[in-house]
Design an enzyme around this catalytic site. Structure first.
Site, short mmCIF file in Angstrom:
data_model
loop_
_atom_site.label_atom_id
_atom_site.label_comp_id
_atom_site.label_asym_id
_atom_site.label_seq_id
_atom_site.Cartn_x
_atom_site.Cartn_y
_atom_site.Cartn_z
N HIS A 23 99.46 -38.80 -9.29
CA HIS A 23 100.26 -39.88 -10.06
C HIS A 23 99.56 -41.13 -10.52
O HIS A 23 99.69 -42.31 -10.18
CB HIS A 23 101.44 -40.36 -9.23
CG HIS A 23 101.38 -40.77 -7.69
ND1 HIS A 23 100.32 -41.42 -7.01
CD2 HIS A 23 101.78 -40.14 -6.56
CE1 HIS A 23 100.29 -41.38 -5.78
NE2 HIS A 23 101.15 -40.51 -5.36
N ASP A 74 106.57 -35.58 -9.09
CA ASP A 74 106.71 -36.39 -7.90
C ASP A 74 108.08 -36.46 -7.30
O ASP A 74 108.66 -37.31 -6.98
CB ASP A 74 105.99 -37.71 -7.92
CG ASP A 74 105.74 -38.52 -6.43
OD1 ASP A 74 105.97 -37.81 -5.55
OD2 ASP A 74 105.07 -39.68 -6.42
N GLY A 96 110.66 -43.84 -4.60
CA GLY A 96 110.86 -42.55 -5.19
C GLY A 96 111.94 -42.08 -5.87
O GLY A 96 112.79 -42.73 -6.15
O1 DOR Z 1 107.54 -42.91 -4.53
C1 DOR Z 1 107.12 -42.28 -3.70
N1 DOR Z 1 107.94 -41.53 -3.02
N2 DOR Z 1 105.94 -42.09 -3.63
C2 DOR Z 1 105.17 -41.79 -2.77
O2 DOR Z 1 103.91 -41.86 -2.68
C3 DOR Z 1 106.15 -40.98 -1.67
C4 DOR Z 1 107.34 -40.51 -2.09
C5 DOR Z 1 108.20 -40.16 -1.11
O3 DOR Z 1 107.65 -39.22 -0.16
O4 DOR Z 1 109.38 -40.64 -1.08
ZN ZN Z 2 104.35 -37.98 -3.84
#
Ligand code: DOR
Ligand code: ZN
Length: 439
Positions: free
Chosen positions: A243, A316, A335
């Site tokens: 990312h 992601d 996330g």
């Molecule tokens: O936005 C994110 N969610 N970035 C991360 O590095 C981990 C991920 C998660 O596992 O929810």
């Molecule tokens: Zn990730």
């Protein structure tokens, strides 16, 4: 036998880009070429009655090699309220992904061979997308002690990452890059300096100041990208940067590739589509780590893709429950749920607008991931596994949690209409999704 007719095949792996017929026998591609050629091959294969062949009219549609997503969070074991391997791999198929790589930040963390084998078993039971486990780099994500890399690789892991957390100790990262050479796998680095990121919840800048939210400076990513590039150069270990979200990171990756350092990099669709200016205090679906970039950074990311500095697109996919995402912006988890919206979003926002070619999209989301991680797929060359996506550029859909296979609905596209969706997905010649539904 399957015969897809008059479909626009986009397959940079064999330099094909245009209207063709495609023949599939059992689990393999046998022919990609003009219609008359397909008919010849059918005769050669002993087909006497054409009505016995399963025929699909691909007119106006595209056929891509199945997309490969190298960055997905499936949450199993341990957080099955957000997602599990079955729901996540169904979401993948619905989104056009025939192979996905599952990150290690589960409970327990994937830092032992038994957990890797469990993930593979669950994926086989689900019978959807192929799932490749990624192991942690350090035991318990503590950043102190390396996992048993060879043993875990033998169990089926295809890469190592403490994704979700940066490895703060440079000596540990150096050792990881040294030892990983024995496995042939890459270290996937989540570049984030915790001291710099501190308690930030979005990119530091004018918008964070206006909203009164603590900011994460771009340097919290870039300094670690620089560090890891230098360590990869010194050790010769294989490095993949997850990312990428800042222009400085892109510039350093470009420099490193010029030097012949063994590294690859991915960018997430949300970083190409949204900026920090899209963030409001009331919609936590935009809260992600690394945070949404500035406009300038976003332009550099797209440039990086176009000139080959960035090798891959990756979602992601980070599902979270509605309850968690309903918390105030500062407390909600980072996330974005991506598997079922990303292809449509990238198509609509970047391909339709002429910023990205369909060939580049397939190169970055299928061919390059397969080659870099040494896995099946990535091309429709005769003899390859028939992992394929029939894509309809005109198909419109309003994104809804009801239609989604993922257990979570944390996407900024919720209740919005997108155009351009996969309408059939095959894995190894088996049709697993048709007309936007898993079958
Ligand atoms: O936005 C994110 N969610 N970035 C991360 O590095 C981990 C991920 C998660 O596992 O929810
Ligand atoms: Zn990730």
């Amino acid at each position: 036998m399957l015969w897809i007719k008059n479909v626009t095949v986009i397959d940079p792996g064999q330099g094909v880009s245009g209207v063709n017929d495609v023949l599939v026998q059992k689990d393999k591609i046998v022919e990609v070429g003009p219609s008359f050629k397909a008919k010849e091959v059918l005769v050669k294969l002993g087909v006497t009655d054409i009505n016995e062949v399963n025929q699909i009219d691909g007119d106006g549609k595209y056929l891509f090699p199945g997309l490969i997503d190298v960055h997905v969070h499936l949450r199993e074991p341990g957080q099955e309220d957000k997602e599990d391997i079955a729901s996540g791999s169904r979401a993948a198929i619905r989104g056009g992904f025939t192979s996905i790589m599952a990150m290690a930040n589960t409970f327990p963390i994937v830092d032992q061979r038994a957990v890797v084998e469990f993930i593979k078993l669950q994926a086989r039971r689900a019978g959807m997308a192929r799932v490749y486990p990624i192991s942690a780099v350090t035991k318990g994500f503590k950043g102190q002690e390396l996992v048993e890399m060879m043993d875990i690789k033998d169990g089926g892991a295809v890469g190592f990452s403490d994704d979700g957390k940066g490895i703060q100790n440079a000596e540990i990262m150096r050792l990881a890059l040294e030892y990983v050479k024995l496995t042939g796998c890459p270290i996937i680095s989540h570049c984030e300096d915790e001291a710099l990121a501190s308690k930030g919840v979005m990119r530091r800048g004018r918008t964070s100041a206006r909203l009164g939210l603590p900011g994460i400076p771009a340097s919290s990513e870039s300094v670690m990208v620089a560090r890891d590039i230098l360590l990869a150069a010194e050790t010769g270990g294989k490095l993949h940067i997850a990312h990428v979200s800042t222009k400085e990171s892109v510039e350093m990756i470009r420099w490193a590739k010029g030097k012949g350092i063994d590294l690859s990099a991915e960018v997430n669709p949300h970083h190409l589509i949204f900026t920090d200016e899209d963030i409001t205090l009331t919609d936590t679906s935009y809260k992600v780590n690394p945070p949404l970039p500035s406009r300038e950074d976003q332009e550099a990311l797209l440039e990086g893709i176009i000139d080959g500095t960035i090798d891959m697109l990756a979602t992601d996919h980070a599902p979270h429950t509605w309850e968690e995402k309903a918390r105030p912006f500062q407390e909600a988890p980072f996330g974005i749920n991506g598997l079922e919206t990303s292809l449509a979003a990238v198509w609509q926002k970047l391909v339709q607008s002429g910023k990205l070619t369909p060939e580049k999209l397939v190169e970055c989301w299928s061919l390059n991931p397969a080659q870099r991680f040494g896995i099946e797929g990535g091309t429709l060359k005769p003899g390859s596994l028939a992992d394929m996506v029939l894509f309809d550029p005109l198909y419109k859909e309003e994104i809804s949690t009801e239609a989604m296979e993922s257990k979570s609905g944390n996407t900024p596209f919720l209740k919005k209409e997108l155009q351009g969706f996969p309408v059939i997905t095959w894995v190894e010649g088996r049709m697993l999704m048709k007309n936007r539904k898993i079958i």
